[in-house]
Design an enzyme around this catalytic site. Sequence first.
Site, mmCIF file in Angstrom:
data_model
loop_
_atom_site.group_PDB
_atom_site.id
_atom_site.type_symbol
_atom_site.label_atom_id
_atom_site.label_comp_id
_atom_site.label_asym_id
_atom_site.label_seq_id
_atom_site.Cartn_x
_atom_site.Cartn_y
_atom_site.Cartn_z
ATOM 1 N N MET A 171 35.220 -31.813 -33.925
ATOM 2 C CA MET A 171 34.658 -31.251 -35.154
ATOM 3 C C MET A 171 33.362 -32.009 -35.420
ATOM 4 O O MET A 171 33.297 -32.890 -36.298
ATOM 5 C CB MET A 171 35.659 -31.414 -36.318
ATOM 6 C CG MET A 171 36.808 -30.436 -36.250
ATOM 7 S SD MET A 171 38.230 -30.949 -37.227
ATOM 8 C CE MET A 171 39.046 -32.028 -36.051
ATOM 9 N N HIS A 199 47.427 -34.075 -29.817
ATOM 10 C CA HIS A 199 46.195 -33.545 -30.408
ATOM 11 C C HIS A 199 45.385 -34.678 -31.042
ATOM 12 O O HIS A 199 45.916 -35.481 -31.815
ATOM 13 C CB HIS A 199 46.568 -32.501 -31.460
ATOM 14 C CG HIS A 199 45.408 -31.729 -32.003
ATOM 15 N ND1 HIS A 199 44.804 -30.698 -31.324
ATOM 16 C CD2 HIS A 199 44.745 -31.825 -33.177
ATOM 17 C CE1 HIS A 199 43.829 -30.188 -32.056
ATOM 18 N NE2 HIS A 199 43.769 -30.866 -33.188
ATOM 19 N N GLY A 217 50.452 -32.105 -37.640
ATOM 20 C CA GLY A 217 50.159 -33.473 -38.044
ATOM 21 C C GLY A 217 51.164 -33.965 -39.060
ATOM 22 O O GLY A 217 52.113 -34.697 -38.733
ATOM 23 N N SER A 224 49.542 -34.155 -33.982
ATOM 24 C CA SER A 224 48.165 -34.595 -34.249
ATOM 25 C C SER A 224 48.174 -36.024 -34.774
ATOM 26 O O SER A 224 48.757 -36.307 -35.822
ATOM 27 C CB SER A 224 47.518 -33.681 -35.283
ATOM 28 O OG SER A 224 46.317 -34.273 -35.745
ATOM 29 N N MET A 237 41.615 -22.170 -36.319
ATOM 30 C CA MET A 237 41.886 -23.036 -37.473
ATOM 31 C C MET A 237 42.601 -22.222 -38.545
ATOM 32 O O MET A 237 42.127 -21.158 -38.942
ATOM 33 C CB MET A 237 40.582 -23.594 -38.065
ATOM 34 C CG MET A 237 39.848 -24.609 -37.218
ATOM 35 S SD MET A 237 40.844 -26.023 -36.658
ATOM 36 C CE MET A 237 41.442 -26.688 -38.213
ATOM 37 N N GLY A 271 38.863 -30.642 -41.392
ATOM 38 C CA GLY A 271 38.399 -31.860 -42.060
ATOM 39 C C GLY A 271 39.517 -32.786 -42.493
ATOM 40 O O GLY A 271 39.359 -33.994 -42.472
ATOM 41 N N PHE A 272 40.650 -32.196 -42.855
ATOM 42 C CA PHE A 272 41.730 -33.031 -43.375
ATOM 43 C C PHE A 272 43.086 -32.499 -42.947
ATOM 44 O O PHE A 272 43.253 -31.286 -42.779
ATOM 45 C CB PHE A 272 41.675 -33.074 -44.911
ATOM 46 C CG PHE A 272 40.377 -33.608 -45.428
ATOM 47 C CD1 PHE A 272 40.180 -34.983 -45.544
ATOM 48 C CD2 PHE A 272 39.330 -32.754 -45.749
ATOM 49 C CE1 PHE A 272 38.967 -35.490 -45.988
ATOM 50 C CE2 PHE A 272 38.116 -33.252 -46.189
ATOM 51 C CZ PHE A 272 37.922 -34.623 -46.319
ATOM 52 N N GLY A 273 44.028 -33.405 -42.820
ATOM 53 C CA GLY A 273 45.408 -33.002 -42.602
ATOM 54 C C GLY A 273 46.054 -32.665 -43.940
ATOM 55 O O GLY A 273 45.477 -32.891 -45.007
ATOM 56 N N GLY A 274 47.241 -32.101 -43.864
ATOM 57 C CA GLY A 274 48.035 -31.882 -45.074
ATOM 58 C C GLY A 274 47.556 -30.770 -45.976
ATOM 59 O O GLY A 274 47.911 -30.715 -47.150
ATOM 60 N N HIS A 327 39.920 -32.272 -30.024
ATOM 61 C CA HIS A 327 39.332 -31.235 -30.874
ATOM 62 C C HIS A 327 38.080 -31.811 -31.519
ATOM 63 O O HIS A 327 38.171 -32.656 -32.403
ATOM 64 C CB HIS A 327 40.403 -30.836 -31.913
ATOM 65 C CG HIS A 327 39.920 -29.923 -32.985
ATOM 66 N ND1 HIS A 327 40.662 -29.692 -34.132
ATOM 67 C CD2 HIS A 327 38.798 -29.171 -33.106
ATOM 68 C CE1 HIS A 327 40.002 -28.845 -34.906
ATOM 69 N NE2 HIS A 327 38.876 -28.519 -34.313
ATOM 70 N N ASP A 340 45.979 -24.506 -35.635
ATOM 71 C CA ASP A 340 45.815 -25.871 -36.144
ATOM 72 C C ASP A 340 45.646 -25.854 -37.661
ATOM 73 O O ASP A 340 44.651 -25.333 -38.172
ATOM 74 C CB ASP A 340 44.577 -26.478 -35.470
ATOM 75 C CG ASP A 340 44.379 -27.947 -35.810
ATOM 76 O OD1 ASP A 340 45.225 -28.534 -36.504
ATOM 77 O OD2 ASP A 340 43.366 -28.510 -35.350
ATOM 78 N N GLY A 341 46.636 -26.443 -38.349
ATOM 79 C CA GLY A 341 46.496 -26.635 -39.785
ATOM 80 C C GLY A 341 47.598 -25.987 -40.597
ATOM 81 O O GLY A 341 47.820 -24.777 -40.531
ATOM 82 N N GLY A 342 48.329 -26.830 -41.326
ATOM 83 C CA GLY A 342 49.319 -26.312 -42.269
ATOM 84 C C GLY A 342 50.566 -25.731 -41.632
ATOM 85 O O GLY A 342 51.261 -24.930 -42.255
ATOM 86 N N MET A 389 36.047 -36.201 -35.819
ATOM 87 C CA MET A 389 35.227 -35.690 -36.929
ATOM 88 C C MET A 389 34.022 -36.600 -37.115
ATOM 89 O O MET A 389 34.162 -37.827 -37.067
ATOM 90 C CB MET A 389 36.047 -35.668 -38.226
ATOM 91 C CG MET A 389 37.349 -34.889 -38.115
ATOM 92 S SD MET A 389 38.200 -34.817 -39.694
ATOM 93 C CE MET A 389 39.746 -34.045 -39.224
ATOM 94 N N ASP A 399 41.904 -35.489 -33.197
ATOM 95 C CA ASP A 399 40.861 -34.892 -34.029
ATOM 96 C C ASP A 399 39.651 -35.799 -34.135
ATOM 97 O O ASP A 399 39.734 -36.900 -34.684
ATOM 98 C CB ASP A 399 41.414 -34.632 -35.441
ATOM 99 C CG ASP A 399 42.384 -33.467 -35.458
ATOM 100 O OD1 ASP A 399 42.019 -32.391 -34.957
ATOM 101 O OD2 ASP A 399 43.513 -33.638 -35.959
HETATM 102 C C1 DX5 Z 1 42.309 -30.579 -39.502
HETATM 103 C C2 DX5 Z 1 42.700 -31.015 -38.116
HETATM 104 C C3 DX5 Z 1 44.131 -30.878 -37.819
HETATM 105 C C4 DX5 Z 1 45.067 -31.702 -38.646
HETATM 106 C C5 DX5 Z 1 46.258 -30.833 -38.955
HETATM 107 O O1 DX5 Z 1 40.940 -30.462 -39.595
HETATM 108 O O2 DX5 Z 1 41.984 -30.283 -37.127
HETATM 109 O O3 DX5 Z 1 44.407 -31.085 -36.425
HETATM 110 O O4 DX5 Z 1 45.525 -32.874 -38.011
HETATM 111 O O5 DX5 Z 1 47.044 -31.468 -39.873
HETATM 112 P P1 DX5 Z 1 48.283 -30.780 -40.587
HETATM 113 O O6 DX5 Z 1 49.245 -30.386 -39.482
HETATM 114 O O7 DX5 Z 1 48.781 -31.827 -41.474
HETATM 115 O O8 DX5 Z 1 47.762 -29.554 -41.300
HETATM 116 ZN ZN ZN Z 2 42.659 -30.458 -34.957
#
Ligand code: DX5
Ligand code: ZN
Length: 222
Positions: free
Chosen positions: A68, A33, A197, A8, A137, A142-145, A66, A175-177, A37, A35
Site C-alpha cells: 500500500m 499476509h 487480521g 495478517s 479490498m 490503512g487499518f485493521g479492525g 501487500h 482483505d478486510g473485515g 504502508m 501489509d
Molecule cells: C488493511 C490491510 C489488511 C488488514 C486486515 O489495510 O490491508 O490486510 O490487516 O485486517 P482485518 O482482518 O482486521 O480487517
Molecule cells: Zn492487506
Amino acid sequence: MKPRIAPSILAADFANLERDITLVERAGAQLLHVDVMDGHFVPNLTIGPPVVRAVRRVTSLPLDVHLMVSDPEAMIDDFLDAGADYLSVHYEASRHLDLMLTKIRSRGVRAGVVLNPHTPVGVLDEILRKSDFVLLMSVNPGFGGQEFISTSFEKVRKLRDLIRSQDIQVEIEIDGGIDLSNVADAVQAGVDIVVAGTAVFGTKDPAVSFRQMQDTASRAAI
Ligand code: DX5
Ligand code: ZN
C-alpha cells in the site's frame, strides 16, 4: 484449490512477531499476509524490506506482501529481494502495471493487482492474463479492525465471472473485515485466499481462531 486463510501480521504483536507467526504456522497456516504502508498512499505507516527479510528468516510460510504505497515501481525490487512469494500492487498507484507484473513473475513470484473498494473490476480486463491473483479490498486500506463493506461479495462474483469469461486461472483474495460471521460467504462467492487480521491475532488464542476460520472456509468450499 482449497481456500486458504492468510493471517495478517498487522494485527499481531510487533514486539513478538516470531512468536505470533509460529503460532499460526503450527496451527496449519499456508500463507502469511504482510501489509506494507507508506504513510502516503494510506494514512498509516508499517514496515519495510528489513522487517520482511527478518520475517523471512523465522518462517517457512510463503509471504503474501501487500504493497500500500504511492510508488510501487520504485519498491518492488526491494520486496522481491526481501523474500516475498506473493507480491501485490494497487491498481490505483500504478502507472505501468503490465511492466511490474511481468517483472514480478520473471522472479518466480506470484504477481497480484489490488483494487480499492471504489475501483470496478472491469479495469482489469486487459491485465488479468498477466496476474496470478487479484486482491479485492473489502475495507478502505490503512487499518485493521474495520467494518466489512457489504457490497464486496458482489464484486467477488463479478471478478469470478470476468476470470471465467477469459478462461484463465487467477486466484481471488479478499482483505478486510473478514471474521467467522462472513468467511463462509466469502468462499461461496468465489474467494480463494481470505486475509484475516483481527479475527486471528486480535483474539485470545490465535491458533484456535485460525483453525476455526480455516475449518469454516474449508467446509464452505464443499
Ligand atoms: C488493511 C490491510 C489488511 C488488514 C486486515 O489495510 O490491508 O490486510 O490487516 O485486517 P482485518 O482482518 O482486521 O480487517
Ligand atoms: Zn492487506
